[in-house]
Design a protein around this motif. Structure first.
Motif, PDB file in Angstrom:
ATOM      1  N   LYS A   1       6.158  28.749  22.656  1.00 22.25           N
ATOM      2  CA  LYS A   1       7.745  29.163  22.345  1.00 22.25           C
ATOM      3  C   LYS A   1       8.894  29.138  23.109  1.00 22.25           C
ATOM      4  CE  LYS A   1       6.205  31.599  19.020  1.00 22.25           C
ATOM      5  NZ  LYS A   1       6.787  31.092  17.449  1.00 22.25           N
TER       6      LYS A   1
ATOM      7  N   THR B   1       9.832  39.449  16.281  1.00 27.33           N
ATOM      8  CA  THR B   1       7.917  39.304  16.987  1.00 27.33           C
ATOM      9  C   THR B   1       7.019  39.881  16.451  1.00 27.33           C
ATOM     10  OG1 THR B   1       7.589  38.235  18.897  1.00 27.33           O
ATOM     11  CG2 THR B   1       8.936  40.204  18.839  1.00 27.33           C
ATOM     12  N   SER B   2       5.727  38.722  17.045  1.00 27.10           N
ATOM     13  CA  SER B   2       4.699  39.393  16.994  1.00 27.10           C
ATOM     14  C   SER B   2       3.929  39.404  17.924  1.00 27.10           C
ATOM     15  CB  SER B   2       3.500  37.962  15.866  1.00 27.10           C
ATOM     16  OG  SER B   2       3.956  36.384  16.223  1.00 27.10           O
ATOM     17  N   GLY B   3       4.783  39.111  18.953  1.00 27.06           N
ATOM     18  CA  GLY B   3       4.662  38.648  20.456  1.00 27.06           C
ATOM     19  C   GLY B   3       4.754  37.810  21.416  1.00 27.06           C
ATOM     20  N   ASP B   4       5.766  36.542  20.857  1.00 27.61           N
ATOM     21  CA  ASP B   4       5.872  35.795  22.288  1.00 27.61           C
ATOM     22  C   ASP B   4       7.165  35.106  21.811  1.00 27.61           C
ATOM     23  OD1 ASP B   4       3.046  35.502  23.497  1.00 27.61           O
ATOM     24  OD2 ASP B   4       2.350  34.346  21.520  1.00 27.61           O
ATOM     25  N   THR B   5       7.659  35.043  20.529  1.00 27.65           N
ATOM     26  CA  THR B   5       8.885  34.688  20.431  1.00 27.65           C
ATOM     27  C   THR B   5       9.658  35.903  21.149  1.00 27.65           C
ATOM     28  OG1 THR B   5       9.094  33.771  18.232  1.00 27.65           O
ATOM     29  CG2 THR B   5      11.033  34.523  18.662  1.00 27.65           C
ATOM     30  N   GLY B   6       9.500  36.995  20.864  1.00 31.07           N
ATOM     31  CA  GLY B   6      10.879  37.750  21.541  1.00 31.07           C
ATOM     32  C   GLY B   6      11.199  37.698  23.317  1.00 31.07           C
TER      33      GLY B   6
ATOM     34  N   PHE C   1       4.505  42.940  11.788  1.00 32.44           N
ATOM     35  CA  PHE C   1       5.299  41.558  12.146  1.00 32.44           C
ATOM     36  C   PHE C   1       6.159  41.315  10.628  1.00 32.44           C
ATOM     37  CE2 PHE C   1       7.020  37.160  11.574  1.00 32.44           C
ATOM     38  CZ  PHE C   1       7.774  36.736  12.671  1.00 32.44           C
TER      39      PHE C   1
ATOM     40  N   ASN D   1      14.262  33.485  15.477  1.00 30.44           N
ATOM     41  CA  ASN D   1      13.443  32.652  15.345  1.00 30.44           C
ATOM     42  C   ASN D   1      13.577  31.014  14.195  1.00 30.44           C
ATOM     43  OD1 ASN D   1      13.370  35.693  14.392  1.00 30.44           O
ATOM     44  ND2 ASN D   1      10.940  35.112  15.131  1.00 30.44           N
ATOM     45  N   SER D   2      11.828  30.784  13.780  1.00 30.50           N
ATOM     46  CA  SER D   2      11.793  29.104  13.666  1.00 30.50           C
ATOM     47  C   SER D   2      12.718  29.354  11.969  1.00 30.50           C
ATOM     48  CB  SER D   2      10.280  29.139  13.011  1.00 30.50           C
ATOM     49  OG  SER D   2       9.941  29.633  12.952  1.00 30.50           O
TER      50      SER D   2
ATOM     51  N   ARG E   1      15.277  25.368  16.556  1.00 32.68           N
ATOM     52  CA  ARG E   1      13.298  25.490  17.073  1.00 32.68           C
ATOM     53  C   ARG E   1      12.471  24.891  16.379  1.00 32.68           C
ATOM     54  NH1 ARG E   1      11.726  31.079  17.204  1.00 32.68           N
ATOM     55  NH2 ARG E   1       9.325  29.520  17.018  1.00 32.68           N
TER      56      ARG E   1
ATOM     57  N   ASN F   1       3.474  31.459  11.367  1.00 31.26           N
ATOM     58  CA  ASN F   1       5.117  31.496  10.953  1.00 31.26           C
ATOM     59  C   ASN F   1       5.409  29.997  10.511  1.00 31.26           C
ATOM     60  OD1 ASN F   1       6.458  32.647   9.689  1.00 31.26           O
ATOM     61  ND2 ASN F   1       8.343  32.548  11.164  1.00 31.26           N
TER      62      ASN F   1
ATOM     63  N   SER G   1      -0.660  37.578  17.891  1.00 30.85           N
ATOM     64  CA  SER G   1       0.917  36.652  17.843  1.00 30.85           C
ATOM     65  C   SER G   1       1.042  35.828  15.932  1.00 30.85           C
ATOM     66  CB  SER G   1       1.322  35.351  19.346  1.00 30.85           C
ATOM     67  OG  SER G   1       1.612  36.157  20.081  1.00 30.85           O
TER      68      SER G   1
ATOM     69  N   ILE H   1      -0.098  36.555  10.642  1.00 26.74           N
ATOM     70  CA  ILE H   1       1.575  36.934   9.765  1.00 26.74           C
ATOM     71  C   ILE H   1       1.047  36.789   8.314  1.00 26.74           C
ATOM     72  CG2 ILE H   1       3.482  35.454   9.633  1.00 26.74           C
ATOM     73  CD1 ILE H   1       3.859  34.949  12.846  1.00 26.74           C
TER      74      ILE H   1
HETATM   75  N1  LIG Z   1       4.484  34.572  16.529  1.00 26.29           N
HETATM   76  C1  LIG Z   1       5.504  34.332  16.925  1.00 26.29           C
HETATM   77  C2  LIG Z   1       6.459  35.000  15.469  1.00 26.29           C
HETATM   78  C3  LIG Z   1       6.956  34.504  14.591  1.00 26.29           C
HETATM   79  O1  LIG Z   1       8.005  33.588  15.044  1.00 26.29           O
HETATM   80  P1  LIG Z   1       8.992  32.601  14.805  1.00 26.29           P
HETATM   81  O2  LIG Z   1       9.503  32.391  16.022  1.00 26.29           O
HETATM   82  O3  LIG Z   1       8.249  31.077  15.202  1.00 26.29           O
HETATM   83  O4  LIG Z   1       9.264  32.395  13.898  1.00 26.29           O
HETATM   84  C4  LIG Z   1       5.661  35.764  18.076  1.00 26.29           C
HETATM   85  O5  LIG Z   1       4.627  35.683  18.262  1.00 26.29           O
HETATM   86  O6  LIG Z   1       6.709  36.632  18.052  1.00 26.29           O
END
Ligand SMILES: N[C@@H](CCOP(=O)(O)O)C(=O)O
Ligand SMILES: Cc1ncc(COP(=O)(O)O)c(C=O)c1O
Length: 475
Positions: A120, A148-153, A202, A228-229, A234, A265, A319, A322
């Motif tokens: 990300k 986020t599911s872990g990394d975007t955040g 998520f 987010n994407s 992004r 995602n 992550s 989804i």
């Molecule tokens: N895997 C992502 C969640 C999807 O987020 P995106 O910002 O790429 O749309 C995460 O780790 O947050």
């Protein structure tokens, strides 16, 4: 370059407007009116370039409303060996996204050498700099609402922390991320960062982001933006490393390569799809899912059946947990010949929690033209692949990249180099690495012990109105 909505009911916009706007007002996702085409002469000229220069060449085809010198400076400040410094496996940091050779014709591409150790950072560091530039020029501010599911955040928070005209409100699934991921986000103390853990998955968080964004009056009044994407910027930034990976894995521009992309995602692989549509010689785009295999199911059967949160598993590649993939709408828009009426019809079903089936339509026969194939990986596969990569290649993989390698090995074709995108470093998923290898992954010294820092997060129900109130009270 103008951008159109996949739903066809919003006016075309310029790049800087959609950068700040995120989701289109009609609920669709923005895409370029047409994809810029890359000639053989372009590829020949670009092969020699540094990552930053390559990024400028590609992004300037999509960003035509920032003066060339300014864009060049933004890109040069973003893509430095200092920002992407956490290389492993002997990778050359000056290449920004270097390859690690596993075997003849088999590579991983390191996309996770940035500040938060996940891919990300490749786009988010650019977004931080673009936001700062555009907001300063316009004398505006923005309030980012993200999921986020872990990394975007963490990537968004690290990219935006301390920026005077940006606030970040980040929704995460309560208790579903790794200990390291939680610590990375929740230990930040910057006054412009707000973490909200949502009781749900998520997809619940992403639904809230979309619902808030679809409230035009609220969005305008409180200047709500997206990282987010769903935000085109992004995806645009992610196109660059497909070109870089291609150049690093080949000697000439007559060759083809395939990429395997751990997916959730659909943002990362969507960038690969666009690189291919631009003319990059990509043979196959191999999509890898974990147990949450809604996308694998589509590419095997033509049925897109988003799952409910109750049907979504919490896995050791969290992550990718989804079940409703935002960017998939961008790909289906291309698959159905860019017909927004068809997209509106299909997504009216998705928005009601229903499935759609393209296998019985005229569009399905066109799928092979797009080069997609897919597979899935389970916890056992992941553990075995981490062990295999360590034993055979002396390379430690994170759990998501392991899902990618598992599927890449199944889909690899003779004579076509396969590049597995490394989407995170193993340090983020210590619990599973310990289970697989009985060893601790290395982590950068500056991130040692972050789990012991005090954490700042509020836990809330997935209630759109309550989240709006939370935002309003803090902007
Ligand atoms: N895997 C992502 C969640 C999807 O987020 P995106 O910002 O790429 O749309 C995460 O780790 O947050
Ligand atoms: C480590 C990791 N791998 C893979 C993915 C899936 O990427 P995408 O959502 O772009 O498909 C994500 C999150 O998006 C991630 O954080």
């Amino acid at each position: 370059m103008r951008y159109i909505s996949t739903r066809g009911q919003s006016a075309p916009q310029a790049f800087c407007d959609i950068l700040l706007g995120g989701l289109a007002p009609d609920g669709g996702l923005y895409l370029p009116e047409s994809y810029p085409q890359v000639s053989r002469a372009d590829l020949d000229a670009w092969r020699q370039l540094s990552y930053a220069d390559l990024a400028y060449e590609i992004l300037s085809k999509f960003i035509t409303d920032i003066p060339a010198d300014d864009l060049k400076a933004i890109v040069a400040k973003t893509y430095t060996a200092d920002v992407y410094r956490f290389t492993r496996n002997g990778g050359n940091a000056s290449q920004i996204t270097p390859l690690t050779k596993l075997d003849d014709g088999l590579y991983t591409q390191e996309l996770s050498n940035g500040p938060t150790l996940a891919f990300k950072d490749m786009a988010m560091q650019l977004l931080g700099n673009l936001f700062e530039y555009v907001l300063d020029k316009r004398g505006e501010s923005i309030n980012i609402l993200g999921a986020t599911s872990g990394d975007t955040g963490s990537a968004a928070e690290y990219a935006m922390r301390g920026k005077h005209n940006v606030k970040v409100f980040m929704l995460s699934p309560d208790g579903k991320m790794s200990a390291f991921q939680r610590a990375q986000m929740y230990s930040l103390t910057d006054a412009n960062i707000f973490n909200i853990a949502v009781r749900g998955m998520f997809d619940d968080a992403q639904d809230i982001v979309k619902a808030v964004s679809n409230d035009a009056a609220f969005k305008k009044q409180y200047k709500i933006g997206a990282v987010n994407s769903i935000n085109w910027a992004r995806v645009a930034a992610q196109i660059v490393y497909y070109f870089q990976g291609y150049f690093l894995a080949t000697q000439t521009n007559d060759e083809q390569v395939s990429f395997c992309v751990p997916s959730g995602n659909f943002g990362n692989i969507c960038a690969g799809h666009i690189a291919r549509m631009m003319g990059l010689p990509i043979k196959q785009l191999v999509l890898a899912t974990n147990e949450n295999d809604v996308l694998d199911e589509f590419f095997r059967t033509g049925i897109y059946r988003p799952r409910t949160s109750a049907e979504t598993s919490v896995t050791s590649s969290p992550s990718m947990d989804i079940s409703k993939a935002s960017n998939f709408e961008r790909f289906v828009f291309d698959l159905v010949g860019r017909d927004p009426v068809v997209i509106r019809d299909l997504w009216s079903k998705v928005d009601q929690g229903k499935a759609f089936d393209l296998s019985t339509t005229v569009y399905w026969k066109d799928l092979p033209k797009f080069g997609f194939v897919s597979g899935r990986s389970s916890h056992t596969d992941r553990i075995n692949t981490i062990r295999f990569a360590q034993g055979r290649y002396q390379v430690m993989l994170d759990t998501h990249t392991a899902d990618g390698l598992k599927v890449a090995l199944e889909k690899r074709q003779p004579g076509v180099p396969m590049i597995v995108l490394e989407t995170a470093q193993p340090a983020k998923f210590e619990e599973t690495i310990r289970e697989a290898l009985g060893a601790e992954p290395v982590r950068p010294a500056e991130l040692a012990g972050i789990e012991n820092l005090e954490q700042h997060v509020v836990v809330m129900d997935p209630d759109v109105e309550a989240i709006k109130r939370f935002v309003v009270e803090r902007v």
